[in-house]
Design a protein around this motif. Structure first.
Motif, short mmCIF file in Angstrom:
data_model
loop_
_atom_site.label_atom_id
_atom_site.label_comp_id
_atom_site.label_asym_id
_atom_site.label_seq_id
_atom_site.Cartn_x
_atom_site.Cartn_y
_atom_site.Cartn_z
N GLU A 181 0.81 -1.22 0.00
CA GLU A 181 0.00 0.00 0.00
C GLU A 181 0.85 1.28 0.00
OE1 GLU A 181 0.02 -2.35 2.30
OE2 GLU A 181 -0.14 -1.55 4.34
N LEU A 238 -6.62 -6.80 -5.03
CA LEU A 238 -7.34 -5.82 -4.19
C LEU A 238 -6.72 -4.44 -4.32
CD1 LEU A 238 -9.52 -5.21 -2.04
CD2 LEU A 238 -7.85 -5.86 -0.30
N ARG A 241 -7.74 -2.81 -7.51
CA ARG A 241 -9.15 -2.40 -7.51
C ARG A 241 -9.39 -1.17 -6.65
NH1 ARG A 241 -10.76 -8.07 -6.54
NH2 ARG A 241 -11.45 -7.39 -4.49
N THR A 242 -8.63 -1.05 -5.58
CA THR A 242 -8.95 0.02 -4.62
C THR A 242 -7.94 1.16 -4.64
OG1 THR A 242 -7.72 -1.07 -2.85
CG2 THR A 242 -10.06 -1.61 -3.07
N SER A 244 -4.17 2.95 -3.64
CA SER A 244 -3.65 3.33 -2.33
C SER A 244 -2.62 4.41 -2.52
CB SER A 244 -3.06 2.11 -1.61
OG SER A 244 -3.37 2.16 -0.23
N LEU B 180 -14.47 -7.67 -1.23
CA LEU B 180 -14.05 -7.31 0.12
C LEU B 180 -14.07 -5.81 0.36
CD1 LEU B 180 -12.93 -8.29 2.81
CD2 LEU B 180 -10.65 -8.33 1.79
N GLU B 181 -13.68 -5.03 -0.64
CA GLU B 181 -13.58 -3.59 -0.42
C GLU B 181 -14.95 -2.92 -0.26
OE1 GLU B 181 -12.55 -5.27 -3.05
OE2 GLU B 181 -12.87 -4.18 -4.94
N TRP B 239 -6.53 -5.33 3.42
CA TRP B 239 -7.79 -4.62 3.68
C TRP B 239 -7.81 -4.05 5.10
CZ3 TRP B 239 -11.78 -6.71 6.96
CH2 TRP B 239 -13.03 -6.11 6.84
N THR B 242 -5.34 -1.07 5.27
CA THR B 242 -5.64 0.15 4.51
C THR B 242 -7.08 0.61 4.66
OG1 THR B 242 -6.23 -1.14 2.55
CG2 THR B 242 -3.95 -0.43 2.74
N SER B 244 -11.30 0.43 3.82
CA SER B 244 -12.00 0.71 2.57
C SER B 244 -13.41 1.11 2.90
CB SER B 244 -11.95 -0.50 1.64
OG SER B 244 -11.74 -0.05 0.31
#
Lengths: 245, 245
Positions: A181, A238, A241-242, A244, B180-181, B239, B242, B244
């Motif tokens: 991250e 992940l 997708r998200t 950081s 998950l996010e 997850w 960080t 979400s």
């Protein structure tokens, strides 16, 4: 086996198909369907669908196949993997195919025993058979493209750009400064370099860094490659997708 | 073996130790050190440190042990796992120990064959030996606590709270709505329920949901449990770190 994988050449225009051998044995012994039940099928490189059981015999199963939908999209992950020993490689091939890895380069490294490149598992038919087991597990029809490269330096210097176009380059490295991250995703997919047992040599890690691989740490623990690959793939998916940082 | 794991009872006050058997064989055949080299050692349940090679013999290695630092912190992940078949369980035990999983509950489920609970692998000595292999791989000294529970309902209804205090409850489930996010981390650690091949039954999935397990999807692919566990652990760790949503 969560999917019965068919070859395009097996399909008749009308869609009827008689399975024998390994796939029939699995259907008869594990799935144990009744006539009329629908099993999940897919065509290698093609569509997913259902196979309605038309007939059951002691050593064969006749299906009426209907192909209906596209396979799942590729995972946004490619792998640059120091060739593991054959027992571990088999598990990595299964997992990579089940996870939908796009491209998998199996690379030589100072700490990769040369004999590993002579493994019967790396012959084309054997490699395809292992990938197929992974696709049957993962319910996908498209296998990772596997490239085998014995020599580290020519691959890294001459082939990287063509092998992983448009992918952000990441290096999973115990000695890296920060966790994943701490990096920012800058592309829709990533190629992750995973070293051999004992790690890349300093020369190799430097060469990868010079070619744009950004290091991230998996923490103080050292996972065996067959666990490290899904662990890293899960994290990188992940992260893409998200985002950081 | 990235760490030589010692029993507390093996250590003399002066720190000298003579290894024989499996560990000596590994040192002599794989690590092949010289006298004066330092190997990584750890004491089960205790500290990490180095073992300086004092003497090498054909079937033994004498080390001078210095214990210096705490083992890595536990991963923020516990697992509630439908008991897999023995061959897969062995891999899961290795990976869970190498990843630093805190607690691992091996649970019965409608789709878990009753015979799996009779596996010799589940006898205390065998289970510990497998966990130890994972610790040696992962460079940790603290094994996951493993609980074996044959009956789904009494465990979920009566034991969950005590087994996973303070952990957010997650259910890795193919049919779950979002990734998950889409969930927000609300605790410093999480327990992730991972079902058997074929999945939890609707009754079981409902019971877990009623007891606070929030579902998330791993996407359309189905991973075998030995790949799903590191994949999920990698995602959940990132997850938690960080956040979400």
């Amino acid at each position: 086996m969560n999917l019965i994988l068919l070859e395009p050449s097996e399909l008749s225009p009308a869609g009827a198909l008689r399975l024998t051998g390994r796939r029939a044995a699995h259907v008869l012994e594990v799935l144990r369907p009744s006539v009329g039940d629908r099993l999940q099928v897919g065509v290698a490189g093609g569509l997913l669908g259902t196979g309605e059981v038309l007939a059951l015999a002691p050593d064969s199963v006749t299906l009426q196949v209907r192909l209906e939908r596209a396979p799942p999209p590729r995972a946004p992950v490619d792998l640059l993997l120091a060739l593991p020993r054959p027992k571990i490689l088999r598990k990595v091939l299964h997992a990579a195919a089940a996870m939908g890895v796009g491209r998998l380069v199996l690379l030589g490294s100072w700490r990769v025993e040369k004999s590993y490149f002579g493994s019967p598992l790396l012959e084309a038919g054997a490699l395809d058979a292992e990938l197929r087991l992974g696709l049957e597990q993962g319910r996908d029809t498209v296998a990772p493209e596997v490239l085998l490269r014995r020599r580290f330096k020519p691959f890294v210097e001459d082939e990287l750009d063509a092998a992983f176009p448009g992918a952000q380059r990441l290096l999973a490295h115990p000695a890296a400064a920060g966790p994943l991250e701490a990096l920012a995703p800058r592309a829709p997919r990533a190629v992750v370099a995973v070293g051999p047992e004992g790690g890349w040599t300093p020369y190799e890690a430097d060469a990868l860094a010079r070619h744009g691989f950004e290091g991230f740490s998996l923490g103080p623990r050292v996972l065996r490659v067959d666990a490290a690959v899904p662990y890293v793939a899960g994290q990188v998916e992940l992260w893409i997708r998200t985002g950081s940082r």
